[in-house]
Design an enzyme around this catalytic site. Structure first.
Site, PDB file in Angstrom:
ATOM      1  N   CYS B 136       0.883  -1.172   0.000  1.00 27.75           N
ATOM      2  CA  CYS B 136       0.000   0.000   0.000  1.00 27.75           C
ATOM      3  C   CYS B 136       0.914   1.214   0.000  1.00 27.75           C
ATOM      4  CB  CYS B 136      -0.904   0.015   1.235  1.00 27.75           C
ATOM      5  SG  CYS B 136      -1.908   1.524   1.327  1.00 27.75           S
ATOM      6  N   CYS B 139      -0.670   4.328   2.184  1.00 28.82           N
ATOM      7  CA  CYS B 139      -0.810   4.275   3.647  1.00 28.82           C
ATOM      8  C   CYS B 139      -0.368   2.900   4.136  1.00 28.82           C
ATOM      9  CB  CYS B 139      -2.205   4.670   4.112  1.00 28.82           C
ATOM     10  SG  CYS B 139      -3.612   3.911   3.297  1.00 28.82           S
ATOM     11  N   SER B 140      -1.284   2.071   4.612  1.00 28.53           N
ATOM     12  CA  SER B 140      -0.861   0.776   5.154  1.00 28.53           C
ATOM     13  C   SER B 140      -1.965  -0.265   5.025  1.00 28.53           C
ATOM     14  CB  SER B 140      -0.469   0.932   6.621  1.00 28.53           C
ATOM     15  OG  SER B 140      -1.534   1.524   7.338  1.00 28.53           O
ATOM     16  N   CYS B 141      -2.782  -0.168   3.980  1.00 25.03           N
ATOM     17  CA  CYS B 141      -3.909  -1.088   3.794  1.00 25.03           C
ATOM     18  C   CYS B 141      -3.412  -2.540   3.771  1.00 25.03           C
ATOM     19  CB  CYS B 141      -4.637  -0.756   2.505  1.00 25.03           C
ATOM     20  SG  CYS B 141      -5.369   0.896   2.536  1.00 25.03           S
TER      21      CYS B 141
END
Lengths: 218, 231
Positions: B136, B139-141
């Site tokens: 991702c 962000c940090s999906c």
């Protein structure tokens, strides 16, 4: 927005470093920051607003903060912007002030398991016609909005091929700013690595999930 | 129910954390004013303590809910869940076909795993000619119900920046060699789809039980930065 969060293809960050036997949280405050963010909204903001609260920050600041520090930073903004607290109250809390209740909590611990298992899909059950189909060549928009977007800079203006149609989803660009869900199709678009990185390509391809509004036929 | 949770399982967010976990940020805050009873705390500890007291005392957040949320994410989710899904797909062709269809969320839910940050799952299969890996960049999906909360490296600037532009170099840093003829496909989770890699079943595991198979499936193999090693 073209913030420091949009990292795809940026150089200079160094190697990927793994940690053996890594815990979920490295300190109590990280767990607290996580749980506060997960429980505080009460429907006052959505996930796209949360993302924008974090990414809409000075790039040097974004890069300097650790992960859960950034969550705390975003939550500080969200609770002020949504009118839950004033900036003065936030400052006073840091100096140890205490506060009177203004409401009774609605999200009790007994609801956690069920709520987490239910989740909250961004899929929208409405009949919206797709603008593109698998196999078509598409170009990603060159738009560089100052507002929230999930079209990363490294694909803007580049041509790819629609791999699959994921169905209809909330559109983050409007949803992050009170503009409603504007439901539309999301597609996995395959961009050849050479199209993105030229002579620096290592081969293969990058698949990016993109909404109708980001795309045009190419 | 839980209107609070309307979109709030707020996933993700991403943060570069290459100087990891930041326990001590004292180099960044040379405050000289007095923080009263919290004066021994670091800047970020102080800020989180302030958020906690403000939100709980005003009644926006139930303190017991904070503990329940941490407990849920520590105990109910994690890569052992995903490993069970992979093992089942390795041994049950019908299940594998379901998992790789556009109905992956239901296939995963049938094994007992569903929820926030895994509502709309996509499973992608590694083969002799295709190697998938997931990132991702924004962000940090990450697919929480099957893999748990993401490790720091997944959320870090080095991985987020380089997975898309130099995937083979990143794979090499994980000790993973992928043949030159293999199509390396990097999936950037820019939307609300959450990706799980179905790694290749290694040779030498014929006749193994589901439990034995699940035991060898690593978290990183389901992100796509590793392959499952032969026994």
């Amino acid at each position: 927005m073209n913030g420091a969060h949009d990292m795809g293809g940026v150089h200079g960050f160094g190697p990927v470093v793994q940690e053996e036997n890594e815990p979920n949280f490295h300190a109590d405050w990280e767990a607290k920051a996580f749980a506060l963010q997960m429980s505080a909204s009460g429907g006052r903001w959505n996930i796209d607003m949360s993302r924008f609260a974090r990414e809409n920050s000075p790039p040097a600041d974004y890069l300097a903060r650790s992960y859960y520090d950034m969550w705390a930073y975003g939550l500080e903004k969200l609770i002020v912007e949504s009118g839950m607290v004033t900036p003065d109250e936030l400052a006073a809390a840091r100096d140890g002030a205490h506060f009177e209740p203004v409401q009774t909590p609605t999200f009790g611990p007994e609801k956690v398991g069920r709520a987490m298992r239910a989740g909250g899909s961004a899929r929208v059950e409405v009949d919206v016609a797709p603008l593109f189909a698998a196999g078509q060549s598409v170009r990603a928009s060159i738009d560089a909005p100052l507002t929230h977007t999930r079209c990363p800079q490294y694909v803007r203006g580049r041509i790819g091929v629609v791999d699959r149609d994921h169905g209809v989803f909330t559109f983050p660009d409007t949803h992050a700013h009170g503009g409603g869900p504007k439901p539309q199709h999301v597609y996995a678009v395959r961009f050849e690595a050479t199209e993105l990185w030229g002579s620096a390509s290592q081969g293969g391809a990058v698949y990016v999930d993109l909404w109708d509004d980001y795309l045009e036929l190419a | 129910m839980a209107q609070n949770l309307d979109q709030s399982p707020d996933d993700d967010h991403g943060q570069p954390d290459d100087h990891s976990h930041g326990h001590d940020h004292s180099h960044r805050h040379d405050h000289d004013h007095d923080h009263g009873e919290f004066s021994e705390l670091s800047d970020v500890e102080l800020r989180v303590r302030a958020l906690e007291s403000l939100l709980t005392e005003k009644g926006f957040v139930d303190p017991a809910t904070l503990d329940a949320l941490v407990q849920y994410h520590e105990e109910k989710i994690g890569p052992r869940n995903g490993a069970q899904v992979v093992a089942k797909a390795w041994t049950d062709p019908e299940y594998k076909a379901w998992l790789l269809s556009d109905d992956a969320s239901a296939a995963i839910a049938s094994v007992g795993f569903e929820g926030g940050q895994g509502e709309d799952m996509v499973v992608i299969e590694n083969t002799d000619v295709v190697h998938n890996m997931v990132v991702c960049t924004l962000c940090s999906c990450y697919p929480w119900p099957v893999l748990g909360l993401p490790p720091v490296w997944y959320k870090s600037a080095p991985y987020r920046s380089r997975a898309v532009s130099e995937p083979r170099s990143v794979l090499a840093e994980f000790g993973t060699k992928v043949g030159d003829a293999v199509d390396v496909r990097v999936w950037d989770s820019t939307a609300e789809l959450r990706y799980l890699v179905l790694p290749q079943r290694p040779a030498g595991t014929e006749g193994w039980s589901l439990e034995q198979l699940a035991e060898i499936v690593t978290r990183n193999s389901m992100i796509g930065t590793e392959i499952v090693a032969a026994p």
